[in-house]
Every structure is written in structure tokens, then in C-alpha cells.
Design an enzyme around this catalytic site. Structure first.
Site, PDB file in Angstrom:
ATOM      1  CB  CYS A   1      -1.005  -0.050   1.146  1.00 55.82           C
ATOM      2  SG  CYS A   1      -2.374   1.117   0.951  1.00 55.82           S
TER       3      CYS A   1
ATOM      4  CG  HIS B   1      -3.217  -3.367   3.642  1.00 58.82           C
ATOM      5  ND1 HIS B   1      -2.227  -2.777   4.401  1.00 58.82           N
ATOM      6  CD2 HIS B   1      -3.887  -2.352   3.056  1.00 58.82           C
ATOM      7  CE1 HIS B   1      -2.308  -1.464   4.292  1.00 58.82           C
ATOM      8  NE2 HIS B   1      -3.305  -1.178   3.471  1.00 58.82           N
TER       9      HIS B   1
ATOM     10  CD  GLU C   1      -0.483  -5.725   5.684  1.00 56.15           C
ATOM     11  OE1 GLU C   1      -0.923  -4.583   5.872  1.00 56.15           O
ATOM     12  OE2 GLU C   1      -0.111  -6.130   4.557  1.00 56.15           O
TER      13      GLU C   1
END
Length: 199
Positions: free
Chosen positions: A81, A181, A183
Site C-alpha cells: 500500500c 494489504h 498481511e
């Protein structure tokens, strides 16, 4: 193995958790280092540039003497991002156009900040990412890669109402960047980073 997370702003803890989980799934041990100044870059094998606010990340990195050291380090990098924006050669904002924000310029791409809108336009979708398979991708105030250089490999794309086909994941050598994202939903990208560190 030491893996650094640029910890000036953004979702540092989410990346730490994903890294530790990825390492456990690979049967490996990693030490996660929060990179807050140039000295923290010593002895790390790879670096994560987190999401957050790219202008703030750039200003803080420059003020702390990190920017030039990251450029010189030639480390494998995972950027997500805002990290993608900071890594890019060129960035413009969807509303204000050209910005004077600090960029690392390590990834030969042009990026539009906030390409998909503000916080309320955040969304989740399934993407096919080359080398990673189907990924549940979370886009939060996400940028879009609108142009790539000849050395950049596109890994995932999607349609944008204004820009047509845009890239959501790209790779240039040992640098991997996503507009979303990972993660938050998968350890696949952090496993890639750990494997790059072992090379």
C-alpha cells in the site's frame, strides 16, 4: 535471520504477526527488527515497507537519515500500500495531481495515490496473483500502479473505472510490491520475503 520493518508509521504489528506466522509455517526462526533509524538497518536481511500514509513515511524517513541508507542497502523488499507508493519512481494523487512527496525511486512504476477512493471506498476482492495463486486482497485507500518499466513484472491486475487495467502487485528483481494489504489475510508474501532472505 533478521527482517526489518520500517516502523515509522502504519501497520507494523500486523506485518510482525504475519512474518512470525510465516516463519513458523516454514519451520524457521526469524528476528523481527523495528527500523526507526539508520543504525537499525545494520545486519538485516530484508525490509518491509508498511502501509500507512506515504507522505508521512517519506518525511520521517528523510528526517531520520533512513532514505539514503535504504537506497544504498540493496535489500530484498516487500512493500504494501503506502510502502508501494514510497518505493515508486513516480506518484501522483488522484485528486491533487503531482505531489512533492519524497520517494525512494527503487521500483520503476508510476502510481496513483488513493486511486480507489478514500477510507469509505475500501474493499476486499479475490485476486489471482502470479506465483501466489488466489489471494483475498484487502484494499484500504489503495494506490494503483498505472505504468510499469521494462524490468517490472506484473503479478496481478484489475479493472479501474477511470484508469482501465491497473496493477495491484508487481515485482522487480528482489522487490515485491502490492497495492493491497497481504498481511491481513495471508502469509504467502512474507514467506516469499523469508525465502529471498535465505538466498
Amino acid at each position: 535471520m533478521k527482517i526489518g520493518i520500517l516502523a515509522l508509521q502504519g501497520d507494523v504489528e500486523e506485518h510482525r504477526y504475519a512474518l512470525e506466522k510465516a516463519a513458523a509455517e516454514l519451520g524457521l526462526s526469524v528476528k523481527v527488527v523495528e527500523v526507526k533509524n539508520a543504525q537499525d538497518l545494520a545486519d538485516i536481511s530484508t525490509l518491509i515497507l508498511t502501509g500507512g500514509e506515504s507522505t508521512t513515511i517519506g518525511k520521517l524517513a528523510k528526517a531520520k537519515g533512513l532514505e539514503d541508507n535504504i537506497k544504498k542497502a540493496t535489500l530484498p523488499i516487500l512493500a504494501t500500500c503506502a510502502g508501494l507508493i514510497y518505493l515508486a519512481k513516480e506518484a501522483v494523487d488522484r485528486r491533487v495531481g503531482k505531489t512533492r512527496q519524497s520517494l525512494l525511486g527503487l521500483l520503476d512504476v508510476s502510481v496513483v495515490r488513493n486511486a480507489f477512493g478514500r477510507q469509505r471506498e475500501s474493499f476486499q476482492t479475490e485476486l489471482e496473483v502470479r506465483g501466489f495463486g488466489k489471494v483475498n486482497a484487502v484494499f484500504i485507500r489503495a494506490p494503483a500502479v498505472v505504468k510499469i518499466g521494462p524490468s517490472v513484472e506484473p503479478l496481478a491486475s484489475l479493472r479501474h473505472v477511470d484508469y482501465g487495467e491497473v496493477y495491484a502487485a508487481v515485482r522487480q528483481g528482489s522487490v515485491l510490491a502490492t497495492a493491497f494489504h497481504p498481511e491481513l489475510t495471508t502469509t504467502a508474501f512474507h514467506k516469499w520475503l523469508i525465502r529471498e532472505a535465505k538466498r
